[in-house]
Scaffold this motif. Structure first.
Motif, PDB file in Angstrom:
ATOM      1  N   ARG A  82      31.433  37.649  32.447  1.00 18.79           N
ATOM      2  CA  ARG A  82      32.618  38.502  32.551  1.00 18.79           C
ATOM      3  C   ARG A  82      33.896  37.724  32.252  1.00 18.79           C
ATOM      4  NH1 ARG A  82      30.574  40.787  38.253  1.00 18.79           N
ATOM      5  NH2 ARG A  82      28.908  42.149  37.503  1.00 18.79           N
ATOM      6  N   MET A  83      33.795  36.413  32.327  1.00 13.97           N
ATOM      7  CA  MET A  83      34.948  35.573  32.011  1.00 13.97           C
ATOM      8  C   MET A  83      35.213  35.503  30.516  1.00 13.97           C
ATOM      9  SD  MET A  83      34.262  32.425  34.667  1.00 13.97           S
ATOM     10  CE  MET A  83      35.592  31.443  33.950  1.00 13.97           C
ATOM     11  N   LEU A  84      34.386  36.186  29.705  1.00 11.71           N
ATOM     12  CA  LEU A  84      34.565  36.170  28.251  1.00 11.71           C
ATOM     13  C   LEU A  84      35.611  37.179  27.761  1.00 11.71           C
ATOM     14  CD1 LEU A  84      30.855  35.829  27.073  1.00 11.71           C
ATOM     15  CD2 LEU A  84      32.683  34.160  26.711  1.00 11.71           C
ATOM     16  N   LYS A  85      36.223  37.910  28.700  1.00 15.97           N
ATOM     17  CA  LYS A  85      37.199  38.931  28.288  1.00 15.97           C
ATOM     18  C   LYS A  85      38.312  38.382  27.397  1.00 15.97           C
ATOM     19  CE  LYS A  85      36.548  42.308  32.008  1.00 15.97           C
ATOM     20  NZ  LYS A  85      37.175  42.978  33.172  1.00 15.97           N
ATOM     21  N   PRO A  86      38.863  37.203  27.666  1.00 18.35           N
ATOM     22  CA  PRO A  86      39.921  36.677  26.780  1.00 18.35           C
ATOM     23  C   PRO A  86      39.437  36.395  25.355  1.00 18.35           C
ATOM     24  CG  PRO A  86      39.915  35.518  28.884  1.00 18.35           C
ATOM     25  CD  PRO A  86      38.669  36.337  28.837  1.00 18.35           C
ATOM     26  N   TYR A  87      38.110  36.358  25.171  1.00 22.26           N
ATOM     27  CA  TYR A  87      37.553  36.017  23.859  1.00 22.26           C
ATOM     28  C   TYR A  87      36.979  37.251  23.153  1.00 22.26           C
ATOM     29  CZ  TYR A  87      37.872  31.376  25.939  1.00 22.26           C
ATOM     30  OH  TYR A  87      38.332  30.240  26.547  1.00 22.26           O
ATOM     31  N   ARG A  88      37.470  38.434  23.523  1.00 21.73           N
ATOM     32  CA  ARG A  88      36.911  39.655  22.943  1.00 21.73           C
ATOM     33  C   ARG A  88      37.091  39.708  21.426  1.00 21.73           C
ATOM     34  NH1 ARG A  88      39.548  43.902  27.096  1.00 21.73           N
ATOM     35  NH2 ARG A  88      41.148  42.293  26.956  1.00 21.73           N
TER      36      ARG A  88
ATOM     37  N   ALA B 235      30.757  32.230  11.437  1.00 18.26           N
ATOM     38  CA  ALA B 235      30.249  32.713  12.728  1.00 18.26           C
ATOM     39  C   ALA B 235      29.843  31.544  13.631  1.00 18.26           C
ATOM     40  CB  ALA B 235      29.066  33.640  12.510  1.00 18.26           C
ATOM     41  N   SER B 236      29.241  30.503  13.033  1.00 19.86           N
ATOM     42  CA  SER B 236      28.853  29.323  13.813  1.00 19.86           C
ATOM     43  C   SER B 236      30.083  28.631  14.392  1.00 19.86           C
ATOM     44  CB  SER B 236      28.070  28.340  12.936  1.00 19.86           C
ATOM     45  OG  SER B 236      26.863  28.899  12.505  1.00 19.86           O
ATOM     46  N   TYR B 237      31.120  28.507  13.569  1.00 16.73           N
ATOM     47  CA  TYR B 237      32.362  27.867  14.031  1.00 16.73           C
ATOM     48  C   TYR B 237      32.981  28.664  15.181  1.00 16.73           C
ATOM     49  CZ  TYR B 237      37.285  26.549  14.110  1.00 16.73           C
ATOM     50  OH  TYR B 237      38.536  26.173  14.522  1.00 16.73           O
ATOM     51  N   LEU B 238      33.096  29.982  15.004  1.00 14.92           N
ATOM     52  CA  LEU B 238      33.729  30.823  16.022  1.00 14.92           C
ATOM     53  C   LEU B 238      32.902  30.857  17.308  1.00 14.92           C
ATOM     54  CD1 LEU B 238      35.010  33.867  13.913  1.00 14.92           C
ATOM     55  CD2 LEU B 238      36.372  32.049  14.955  1.00 14.92           C
ATOM     56  N   SER B 239      31.573  30.892  17.188  1.00 13.15           N
ATOM     57  CA  SER B 239      30.730  30.931  18.389  1.00 13.15           C
ATOM     58  C   SER B 239      30.822  29.614  19.158  1.00 13.15           C
ATOM     59  CB  SER B 239      29.278  31.233  18.012  1.00 13.15           C
ATOM     60  OG  SER B 239      28.758  30.249  17.138  1.00 13.15           O
ATOM     61  N   SER B 240      30.847  28.485  18.428  1.00 12.80           N
ATOM     62  CA  SER B 240      30.993  27.187  19.098  1.00 12.80           C
ATOM     63  C   SER B 240      32.345  27.088  19.792  1.00 12.80           C
ATOM     64  CB  SER B 240      30.847  26.045  18.091  1.00 12.80           C
ATOM     65  OG  SER B 240      29.577  26.052  17.500  1.00 12.80           O
ATOM     66  N   ARG B 241      33.383  27.568  19.117  1.00 10.17           N
ATOM     67  CA  ARG B 241      34.727  27.525  19.694  1.00 10.17           C
ATOM     68  C   ARG B 241      34.827  28.434  20.930  1.00 10.17           C
ATOM     69  NH1 ARG B 241      39.674  25.817  17.823  1.00 10.17           N
ATOM     70  NH2 ARG B 241      41.484  26.965  18.588  1.00 10.17           N
ATOM     71  N   THR B 242      34.226  29.616  20.837  1.00  8.44           N
ATOM     72  CA  THR B 242      34.251  30.552  21.966  1.00  8.44           C
ATOM     73  C   THR B 242      33.480  29.994  23.156  1.00  8.44           C
ATOM     74  OG1 THR B 242      34.431  32.450  20.478  1.00  8.44           O
ATOM     75  CG2 THR B 242      33.636  32.887  22.701  1.00  8.44           C
ATOM     76  N   ALA B 243      32.267  29.480  22.895  1.00  5.19           N
ATOM     77  CA  ALA B 243      31.459  28.920  23.981  1.00  5.19           C
ATOM     78  C   ALA B 243      32.135  27.704  24.606  1.00  5.19           C
ATOM     79  CB  ALA B 243      30.065  28.546  23.459  1.00  5.19           C
ATOM     80  N   GLY B 244      32.764  26.871  23.757  1.00  3.56           N
ATOM     81  CA  GLY B 244      33.482  25.705  24.277  1.00  3.56           C
ATOM     82  C   GLY B 244      34.671  26.106  25.143  1.00  3.56           C
ATOM     83  N   GLY B 245      35.411  27.116  24.707  1.00  2.83           N
ATOM     84  CA  GLY B 245      36.543  27.604  25.500  1.00  2.83           C
ATOM     85  C   GLY B 245      36.091  28.208  26.817  1.00  2.83           C
ATOM     86  N   PHE B 246      34.981  28.954  26.766  1.00  5.07           N
ATOM     87  CA  PHE B 246      34.421  29.555  27.979  1.00  5.07           C
ATOM     88  C   PHE B 246      34.015  28.460  28.968  1.00  5.07           C
ATOM     89  CE2 PHE B 246      30.336  30.425  30.070  1.00  5.07           C
ATOM     90  CZ  PHE B 246      30.692  31.465  30.921  1.00  5.07           C
ATOM     91  N   ALA B 247      33.337  27.404  28.464  1.00  3.48           N
ATOM     92  CA  ALA B 247      32.892  26.317  29.339  1.00  3.48           C
ATOM     93  C   ALA B 247      34.091  25.594  29.951  1.00  3.48           C
ATOM     94  CB  ALA B 247      32.019  25.332  28.555  1.00  3.48           C
ATOM     95  N   LYS B 248      35.125  25.371  29.157  1.00  2.00           N
ATOM     96  CA  LYS B 248      36.348  24.711  29.668  1.00  2.00           C
ATOM     97  C   LYS B 248      36.975  25.547  30.780  1.00  2.00           C
ATOM     98  CE  LYS B 248      40.937  23.182  28.089  1.00  2.00           C
ATOM     99  NZ  LYS B 248      41.760  24.205  28.736  1.00  2.00           N
ATOM    100  N   GLN B 249      37.066  26.852  30.538  1.00  2.00           N
ATOM    101  CA  GLN B 249      37.651  27.753  31.526  1.00  2.00           C
ATOM    102  C   GLN B 249      36.809  27.791  32.804  1.00  2.00           C
ATOM    103  OE1 GLN B 249      38.117  31.712  29.985  1.00  2.00           O
ATOM    104  NE2 GLN B 249      38.770  32.581  31.937  1.00  2.00           N
TER     105      GLN B 249
END
Length: 575
Positions: free
Chosen positions: A6-12, A73-87
């Motif tokens: 649910r913390m992925l909302k900022p990355y919609r 898509a690989s770049y964006l998914s890695s960036r999204t997952a990395g941002g989620f983990a940081k958060q």
């Protein structure tokens, strides 16, 4: 795990882009076998070279477009997952910062470190895979089945046998893997705990020749982790051979029955080639799902452990409407305080009442386990009292925000703690904006200036992890300087002079007199020489105050204090 997602909302928006790109990539890959079938059926069979070049060109364009979509898509998914983990790491860290000592005792430091690092990394890796494969695999599987049926519906009945077998194998292995992954994380916690204890206590281990014992402990924890990992790996290793076995038998069946249909004129060669490629896409999409099923059980176990931390509510919390302190600067009051540690039958403190005023030094002395350090821990609200109240500047500490309360206190713990960085940075830990003059003045008052000036880089000298490159007495003096630089209204010294020689101890206490004229000072000490000049001495025994007064008054009237004094001083020194 869905609770964390649910913390992925900022990355919609990035997720929508990823889904769109994966959709385009899947469509491109699903369309290529049909074009290949057209080249074979209408180009190669009929000898139409221009048609081959035309369709081949389109295949090249579509393949390049699909590759571009995959890379982005690989770049964006890695960036999204990395941002989620940081958060998520930041959220866990902020939440843990609010824990009382009780929560730290319950979870353990080693476990909290594992959960903040390894467990979050597991969830991050699965999220990266899910953003790609969890979308792509179903699309490729369903799309592949649809396209295969469009090539030859009768031959597609092979999938009615193959797909349930593969799905059943994946589900069975995934269900058996989840408990094992939970075991692995617990074994990893245990290994971290043993390793941390051994490394932090290396001096004790060596001094008592306990190296062999610690090696046995470490090898036991390491072996347990290895055995649990082998069980998981053996279980998961069976998945791929099963998948490949079913896939190879499927290819044999497709080639056998497809050949018969071509022989009977019900199917073209190009259609069979396309059908085989679609079958491969369907199989590989299920392999993708199996890879995710290998990772999801471990990530689910990690997610449970992370949620356990986030769901744990600290025993200590700020009031909804914190009060401001009264104008009684530097005043500490204990009013009939009783305290029990969680789960303990007997009270650690009972009926504690006293007042410490600004400009006064209140010393606390007593035997080991008498409750001296516990009493001090109630002032900065490391624990809440069970009964009674503790007031700082006239306000109950439970009615103040923890930040405001602790901003008024300079606390020097029983075990001196230093941080990696320079000496100046460690002293400024007490006051971020302290000037260099304030840092030097605090060090001079704490009797630390001499040894600092003898170091190669002075105040810019680096402190190693845990302060291992300075002595115990030097660590204590730097910890005292850290408290002095903030010029608080309350000073708390929890046996903070124990590693100092008598001369340095006396000079430090004399220097403190002029620095603390408007502040309350509480000193816990084991040495009589440290407390005998205090304005008031509290004598503690079994969690109670059994005496209060000056050194001379207590010598005359208090049996417990006389026993402590006579155990440390000679008759001549007492006289």
């Amino acid at each position: 795990m869905m609770k964390l997602f649910r913390m992925l909302k900022p990355y919609r928006i990035p997720i929508i882009f990823i889904l769109g790109l994966v959709l385009l990539q899947s469509l491109a890959e699903l369309y290529l076998p049909t074009l290949m079938a057209d080249i074979v059926n209408f180009g190669i069979v009929k000898g139409d070279v221009p048609y081959i070049w035309q369709i081949g060109g389109w295949m090249l364009v579509i393949a390049i477009a699909g590759t571009a979509c995959s890379v982005i898509a690989s770049y964006l998914s890695s960036r999204t997952a990395g941002g989620f983990a940081k958060q998520l790491r930041s959220r866990v860290f902020r939440h843990v910062e609010n824990f009382s000592l009780q929560e730290f005792d319950k979870l353990g430091t080693a476990s909290l470190i594992t959960r903040t690092t390894n467990d979050i990394t597991q969830v991050q890796n699965v999220l990266t895979m899910m953003l790609r494969m969890m979308i792509m695999a179903p699309m490729m599987c369903i799309g592949g089945i649809f396209m295969a049926v469009s090539q030859d519906a009768k031959l597609s009945t092979i999938f009615l046998v193959v797909l349930p077998v593969l799905a059943g194998a994946i589900a069975l292995i995934g269900a058996k893997g989840l408990p094992l992954f939970k075991q692995i994380q617990k074994k990893l916690d245990r290994l971290n705990l043993v390793l941390r204890e051994q490394l932090t206590g290396i001096r004790v281990v060596r001094s008592f020749n306990r190296g062999e014992h610690e090696r046995v402990r470490f090898n036991g924890a390491n072996t347990d982790l290895r055995d649990a990992s082998i069980k998981v790996n053996v279980l998961m290793a069976t998945l791929m051979p099963v998948m490949m076995l079913v896939m190879n038998f499927s290819m044999i069946a497709i080639l056998y029955f497809g050949g018969q249909r071509i022989d009977s004129g019900n199917m073209d060669i190009g259609s069979l080639i396309a059908f085989i490629q679609y079958a491969m896409q369907i199989m590989f999409s299920l392999i993708m799902v199996s890879i995710i099923f290998v990772m999801i059980p471990r990530a689910s176990a990690s997610a449970e452990r992370i949620n356990e931390v986030l769901d744990m509510q600290p025993d200590l919390s700020d009031p909804e409407q914190p009060r401001s302190m009264k104008s009684l600067q530097g005043t500490i009051e204990f009013d009939n305080v009783t305290f029990r540690y969680p789960g303990a039958e007997n009270a650690a403190l009972s009926g504690i009442s006293f007042t410490a005023r600004p400009g006064e030094t209140t010393a606390i002395i007593g035997g080991t386990g008498s409750g001296k350090s516990t009493l001090l821990s109630l002032i900065p609200r490391f624990y809440d009292v069970t009964e009674g109240s503790v007031r700082v500047n006239g306000t109950d500490v439970r009615e103040l925000s923890q930040e405001d309360l602790r901003a008024k206190i300079g606390f020097v713990p029983q075990k001196a703690v230093l941080f990696t960085g320079t000496i100046a940075e460690n002293i400024r830990h007490g006051k971020d904006d302290a000037t260099m003059e304030e840092v030097i003045h605090a060090a001079r008052t704490a009797q630390a200036e001499n040894f600092i000036s003898e170091m190669k880089d002075g105040y810019d000298s680096l402190i190693a992890q845990g302060g291992n490159n300075v002595s115990g007495g030097q660590k204590q003096r730097l910890s005292i300087a850290r408290a002095l630089v903030r010029r608080p209204e309350v000073y708390i010294f929890d046996d903070s002079f124990s590693a100092l020689d008598f001369k340095t101890d006396a000079k430090l206490r004399a220097a403190l007199k002029s620095e603390t004229t408007e502040a309350a000072v509480l000193i816990v000490a084991q040495r009589v020489s440290t407390v005998m000049d205090a304005d008031r001495i509290l004598v503690m025994d079994e969690g109670r105050i059994v005496g209060s007064g000056t050194h001379k008054e207590l010598l005359a009237n208090n049996e417990v204090y006389r026993e402590i004094v006579s155990s440390q001083l000679t008759e001549e020194e007492i006289a």
